[in-house]
Design an enzyme around this catalytic site. Structure first.
Site, mmCIF file in Angstrom:
data_model
loop_
_atom_site.group_PDB
_atom_site.id
_atom_site.type_symbol
_atom_site.label_atom_id
_atom_site.label_comp_id
_atom_site.label_asym_id
_atom_site.label_seq_id
_atom_site.Cartn_x
_atom_site.Cartn_y
_atom_site.Cartn_z
ATOM 1 N N HIS A 81 88.461 -49.388 -36.752
ATOM 2 C CA HIS A 81 88.014 -49.759 -38.098
ATOM 3 C C HIS A 81 89.069 -50.597 -38.822
ATOM 4 O O HIS A 81 90.257 -50.555 -38.486
ATOM 5 C CB HIS A 81 87.681 -48.493 -38.905
ATOM 6 C CG HIS A 81 86.416 -47.830 -38.441
ATOM 7 N ND1 HIS A 81 85.981 -46.620 -38.930
ATOM 8 C CD2 HIS A 81 85.488 -48.233 -37.532
ATOM 9 C CE1 HIS A 81 84.839 -46.301 -38.334
ATOM 10 N NE2 HIS A 81 84.522 -47.254 -37.485
ATOM 11 N N GLU A 83 90.482 -50.320 -41.751
ATOM 12 C CA GLU A 83 91.563 -49.583 -42.431
ATOM 13 C C GLU A 83 92.621 -49.168 -41.413
ATOM 14 O O GLU A 83 93.826 -49.278 -41.650
ATOM 15 C CB GLU A 83 91.035 -48.316 -43.117
ATOM 16 C CG GLU A 83 89.856 -48.518 -44.032
ATOM 17 C CD GLU A 83 88.521 -48.361 -43.330
ATOM 18 O OE1 GLU A 83 88.279 -49.034 -42.310
ATOM 19 O OE2 GLU A 83 87.700 -47.568 -43.822
ATOM 20 N N CYS A 107 85.654 -44.009 -43.420
ATOM 21 C CA CYS A 107 85.106 -42.862 -42.709
ATOM 22 C C CYS A 107 86.164 -41.756 -42.682
ATOM 23 O O CYS A 107 87.308 -41.967 -43.097
ATOM 24 C CB CYS A 107 84.710 -43.261 -41.283
ATOM 25 S SG CYS A 107 86.117 -43.519 -40.173
ATOM 26 N N CYS A 110 89.412 -42.651 -40.621
ATOM 27 C CA CYS A 110 90.332 -43.530 -41.350
ATOM 28 C C CYS A 110 90.942 -42.797 -42.537
ATOM 29 O O CYS A 110 92.104 -43.040 -42.884
ATOM 30 C CB CYS A 110 89.618 -44.807 -41.796
ATOM 31 S SG CYS A 110 89.234 -45.895 -40.418
HETATM 32 ZN ZN LIG Z 1 86.938 -45.663 -40.334
#
Ligand SMILES: [Zn+2]
Length: 163
Positions: A81, A83, A107, A110
């Site tokens: 992801h 982040e 999420c 993260c």
């Molecule tokens: Zn994430």
């Protein structure tokens, strides 16, 4: 002599950092979701950026972008992801006390990395997964860890860039 004043149409810090996050998202090869993030110091310096994609050396052409089917044939086990990429891309030392701008609410995975990296503030734009288990868990983690998070206040400003 007439005093020349500064121009008035300049973008705000929030517009700037969410803007570069949106620009980073445009690098994503994901056909469905493009997310961008940027990490900013207390002095408003950009320390790192990221977008969602496969890890270095993992082919965008050979690995799957599917969302459904056998789990190992979907993108989910492989994608990093935005982040997480922004955190891992930073090689300058500590991210303690920094602020993260991201185009989509993080999420839970993260969220854990954000907390452990020492990031203290999260500014997000979209929250389309609000109420899903991962989203609820992320907010629960942020609340417990004292991470401040707030939604970016869109200004509606349109920016056109010639590339
Ligand atoms: Zn994430």
């Amino acid at each position: 002599m007439e005093k020349i004043r500064k121009r008035s149409g300049y973008i705000s810090w929030d517009e700037y950092f969410m803007g570069v996050s949106k620009l980073a998202a445009m690098r994503s090869k994901d056909p469905n979701t493009q997310v961008g993030a940027c990490i900013v110091s207390l002095e408003n310096k950009i320390l790192s950026m990221g977008y969602n994609g496969f890890p270095n050396g993992v082919s965008d052409d050979e690995f799957p972008w599917a969302r459904e089917g056998d789990e190992v044939d979907t993108k989910y086990p492989y994608v990093t992801h935005s982040e997480m990429n922004a955190i891992l891309n930073y090689r300058g030392g500590s991210l303690e006390g920094t602020k993260l701008y991201v185009t989509l609410f993080p999420c839970n995975e993260c969220a854990k990395a954000i907390i452990q990296a020492g990031i203290k503030t999260v500014v997000y734009d979209d929250d389309k997964y609000d109420g899903t288990p991962s989203n609820v868990a992320a907010k629960r983690l942020f609340n417990a860890a004292g991470i401040r998070y707030y939604r970016y206040q869109a200004t509606g400003r349109k920016v056109e860039i010639d590339l």
